[in-house]
Design a protein around this motif. Structure first.
Motif, mmCIF file in Angstrom:
data_model
loop_
_atom_site.group_PDB
_atom_site.id
_atom_site.type_symbol
_atom_site.label_atom_id
_atom_site.label_comp_id
_atom_site.label_asym_id
_atom_site.label_seq_id
_atom_site.Cartn_x
_atom_site.Cartn_y
_atom_site.Cartn_z
ATOM 1 N N THR A 1 12.146 0.707 15.432
ATOM 2 C CA THR A 1 12.678 -0.446 14.696
ATOM 3 C C THR A 1 11.954 -1.723 15.109
ATOM 4 O O THR A 1 11.564 -2.536 14.262
ATOM 5 C CB THR A 1 14.187 -0.595 14.957
ATOM 6 N N LYS A 2 11.782 -1.888 16.437
ATOM 7 C CA LYS A 2 11.078 -3.065 16.942
ATOM 8 C C LYS A 2 9.653 -3.124 16.395
ATOM 9 O O LYS A 2 9.181 -4.176 15.942
ATOM 10 C CB LYS A 2 11.027 -3.006 18.480
ATOM 11 N N PHE A 3 8.985 -1.999 16.439
ATOM 12 C CA PHE A 3 7.597 -1.930 15.974
ATOM 13 C C PHE A 3 7.514 -2.370 14.518
ATOM 14 O O PHE A 3 6.633 -3.159 14.136
ATOM 15 C CB PHE A 3 7.083 -0.499 16.131
ATOM 16 N N ARG A 4 8.453 -1.889 13.698
ATOM 17 C CA ARG A 4 8.425 -2.227 12.273
ATOM 18 C C ARG A 4 8.655 -3.708 12.060
ATOM 19 O O ARG A 4 8.081 -4.313 11.145
ATOM 20 C CB ARG A 4 9.450 -1.399 11.512
ATOM 21 N N GLU A 5 9.501 -4.290 12.888
ATOM 22 C CA GLU A 5 9.725 -5.741 12.784
ATOM 23 C C GLU A 5 8.431 -6.497 13.070
ATOM 24 O O GLU A 5 8.101 -7.460 12.373
ATOM 25 C CB GLU A 5 10.829 -6.185 13.750
ATOM 26 N N TYR A 6 7.703 -6.056 14.090
ATOM 27 C CA TYR A 6 6.421 -6.698 14.414
ATOM 28 C C TYR A 6 5.408 -6.502 13.289
ATOM 29 O O TYR A 6 4.619 -7.391 12.974
ATOM 30 C CB TYR A 6 5.860 -6.174 15.736
ATOM 31 N N CYS A 7 5.434 -5.334 12.671
ATOM 32 C CA CYS A 7 4.563 -5.078 11.513
ATOM 33 C C CYS A 7 4.835 -6.081 10.421
ATOM 34 O O CYS A 7 3.911 -6.682 9.866
ATOM 35 C CB CYS A 7 4.805 -3.674 10.944
ATOM 36 N N ARG A 8 6.121 -6.229 10.118
ATOM 37 C CA ARG A 8 6.485 -7.126 9.021
ATOM 38 C C ARG A 8 6.150 -8.562 9.328
ATOM 39 O O ARG A 8 5.855 -9.347 8.433
ATOM 40 C CB ARG A 8 7.965 -6.984 8.693
ATOM 41 N N ALA A 9 6.168 -8.881 10.643
ATOM 42 C CA ALA A 9 5.799 -10.242 11.045
ATOM 43 C C ALA A 9 4.294 -10.386 11.196
ATOM 44 O O ALA A 9 3.790 -11.480 11.474
ATOM 45 C CB ALA A 9 6.506 -10.589 12.350
ATOM 46 N N ASP B 1 3.373 0.577 9.285
ATOM 47 C CA ASP B 1 4.798 0.571 8.974
ATOM 48 C C ASP B 1 5.218 1.896 8.344
ATOM 49 O O ASP B 1 6.293 2.428 8.619
ATOM 50 C CB ASP B 1 5.121 -0.590 8.013
ATOM 51 N N SER B 2 4.330 2.427 7.511
ATOM 52 C CA SER B 2 4.615 3.700 6.856
ATOM 53 C C SER B 2 4.729 4.839 7.869
ATOM 54 O O SER B 2 5.640 5.667 7.816
ATOM 55 C CB SER B 2 3.515 3.981 5.825
ATOM 56 N N TYR B 3 3.788 4.875 8.831
ATOM 57 C CA TYR B 3 3.870 5.883 9.904
ATOM 58 C C TYR B 3 5.176 5.737 10.662
ATOM 59 O O TYR B 3 5.855 6.704 10.985
ATOM 60 C CB TYR B 3 2.724 5.722 10.901
ATOM 61 N N MET B 4 5.487 4.492 10.959
ATOM 62 C CA MET B 4 6.657 4.231 11.788
ATOM 63 C C MET B 4 7.950 4.541 11.037
ATOM 64 O O MET B 4 8.943 4.922 11.652
ATOM 65 C CB MET B 4 6.633 2.771 12.265
ATOM 66 N N ASN C 1 -1.970 9.515 15.012
ATOM 67 C CA ASN C 1 -2.408 8.719 13.861
ATOM 68 C C ASN C 1 -2.338 7.221 14.164
ATOM 69 O O ASN C 1 -3.252 6.460 13.839
ATOM 70 C CB ASN C 1 -1.553 9.021 12.628
ATOM 71 N N ILE C 2 -1.228 6.823 14.767
ATOM 72 C CA ILE C 2 -1.030 5.401 15.061
ATOM 73 C C ILE C 2 -2.025 4.941 16.124
ATOM 74 O O ILE C 2 -2.628 3.867 16.008
ATOM 75 C CB ILE C 2 0.418 5.119 15.499
#
Lengths: 145, 205
Positions: free
Chosen positions: A93-101, A70-73, A54-55
Motif C-alpha cells: 500500500t505504501k509503495f503504491r502511494e509513493y508511485c502515485r506521488a 503500480d500495476s505490479y504492486m 520484475n520490480i
C-alpha cells in the motif's frame, strides 16, 4: 509439539504478520485437503518471487515507469491480501502511494522494506508448516485460541 | 407411486402408450408430483461455476471456496479464455455450446487485456449466456466501478478477499432460483397431464 505449533501460530497473529484471512484459509482445510493453506502459501511465494524480480529489474533500469510499478504492486497486494500477509500488504500500500506521488526515493525505500517483510514471513511460515506437519495433521486445521 | 414425468411425456405423448395405459397413468392421483425439493440436489446436477482470475493465488482460493460450497468449478486465467470456454470468441460461433451448463460466472474486475467489466458486457450481449448471473470480484471498493457493473447487469459485486459466506449466499440464492424453475416445470407438466386425462375421459376411454 502441538502446543508449540499453536504458540508459533498465535505469535504470527499477535505480531501482525498474519491477519484473519489466514484463518479463513484454515477454515477451508479438511481431512481430504489437509495441506490447503501450505499449498496456497507455496503458490504465493512462487508468484511473489516473480513479481519481486520484475520490480527489481524495473527499478534497476532506473527509469521509473510508475504505472507499470503500480500495476505490479496491485498484483502483489492482491495476493498478499488473499493469503493474509498483513505486513507485506501494508508495504504494498505504501509503495503504491509513493508511485502515485511519483516519489522514486520513497518507492525504493519501501521496496527494500517490503522485501525484508516478505523474506521474514516466508521463513516464519516455512518453519510453522514444517512443525505443523511433524506435529500431526489436526493442528493446522484449527483456529488459534 | 411415483412416476418420472420427464420420461413419460415426450413432445408426442400419445405415441408412447396405448390409450388405455395412458388413461391409467394419467389419473391425477397417480401422479406424485413430489414437493420434496431436497431431492433437487441429487436429481439435478451440481451448480457449475466458471471462475475467472489472472492471479494464481486467487484462482486456487476461489476454486476451494466453491468446492467447499459443493459447486462444480471451472477456473480460467483470463477473460479471453473464459470467452473461448463459452464459445463466444467468434471462432466457431456458439455452435455446440448450447448444451454447456454454467449456472454462475465469477470474474475478477482488474485483469490484463480484457477486464471483468468487458467480459460482463460480452456475456450480456450473448443470446445463449446473457441469462447467466455474473458476479464481479474486486479488491478495490470504488463506487462508480460498482455502479457501472451493476448497471451492466452484474448479479453482485464482491470485495476481495471473497468470504465463504459470500459464496454460500450466492449458491443458496441460485439453488432457490433453480428450485423455483423446477417447481414451475413440474406444475406445468401436472397441468398438461390433467388436461390430457380430461380429454381422454371425455372421449370415454
Amino acid at each position: 509439539m502441538q502446543r508449540q505449533v499453536a504458540l508459533i501460530k498465535q505469535s504470527l497473529f499477535d505480531q501482525g504478520y498474519l491477519d484473519e484471512q489466514f484463518m479463513e484459509l484454515e477454515e477451508l482445510q479438511d481431512d481430504a485437503n489437509p495441506n490447503f493453506v501450505e499449498e496456497v502459501s507455496a503458490l504465493y511465494f512462487k508468484d511473489s518471487a516473480r513479481l519481486i524480480n520484475n520490480i527489481d529489474q524495473a527499478l534497476e533500469r532506473g527509469s521509473f515507469d510508475f504505472n507499470r510499478l503500480d500495476s505490479y504492486m496491485h498484483q502483489f497486494k492482491g495476493s498478499s491480501t488473499s493469503i493474509g500477509a498483513s505486513k507485506v500488504k501494508a508495504e504494498c500500500t505504501k509503495f503504491r502511494e509513493y508511485c502515485r506521488a511519483g516519489n522514486a526515493e520513497g518507492c525504493l525505500r519501501t521496496f527494500q522494506q517490503l522485501k525484508k517483510e516478505h523474506s521474514t514471513l516466508r521463513k516464519k511460515l516455512e518453519h510453522y508448516f514444517q512443525l505443523a506437519r511433524q506435529a500431526g495433521p489436526k493442528e493446522t486445521a484449527r483456529r488459534p485460541k | 407411486m411415483q412416476y418420472q414425468i420427464s420420461s413419460t411425456f415426450s413432445s408426442n405423448p400419445q405415441s408412447l402408450f396405448s390409450l388405455v395405459d395412458m388413461a391409467e397413468v394419467l389419473r391425477p392421483e397417480m401422479l406424485d408430483i413430489s414437493n420434496d425439493t431436497s431431492s433437487l440436489a441429487s436429481s439435478q446436477e451440481l451448480l457449475h461455476v466458471l471462475a475467472v482470475d489472472d492471479s494464481m493465488v486467487d484462482r486456487k482460493f476461489i476454486e476451494r471456496l466453491l468446492r467447499v460450497s459443493s459447486c462444480k468449478v471451472t477456473v480460467v486465467d483470463s477473460a479471453t479464455r473464459a470467452l473461448q470456454y463459452l464459445g463466444l470468441d467468434g471462432e466457431n460461433g456458439s455452435v455446440g455450446f448450447e448444451d454447456l451448463k454454467i449456472n454462475l460466472i465469477m470474474t475478477d474486475y482488474s485483469m490484463p487485456g480484457m477486464t471483468g467489466y468487458e467480459l460482463l458486457k460480452k456475456i450480456k450481449e450473448s443470446s445463449i449466456f446473457r441469462e447467466i448471473p455474473v458476479v464481479i470480484m474486486s479488491s478495490e471498493n470504488i463506487l462508480p466501478r460498482i455502479d457501472r457493473c451493476l448497471e451492466e447487469g452484474a448479479e453482485d459485486f464482491l470485495l476481495k478477499p471473497v468470504k465463504l459466506a459470500d459464496v454460500k449466499r450466492l449458491r443458496d440464492s441460485l439453488m432457490k432460483a433453480e428450485e423455483r424453475a423446477f417447481k414451475n416445470l413440474m406444475h406445468k407438466r401436472e397441468l398438461e397431464a390433467n388436461d390430457i386425462y380430461s380429454q381422454l375421459k371425455r372421449a370415454k376411454i
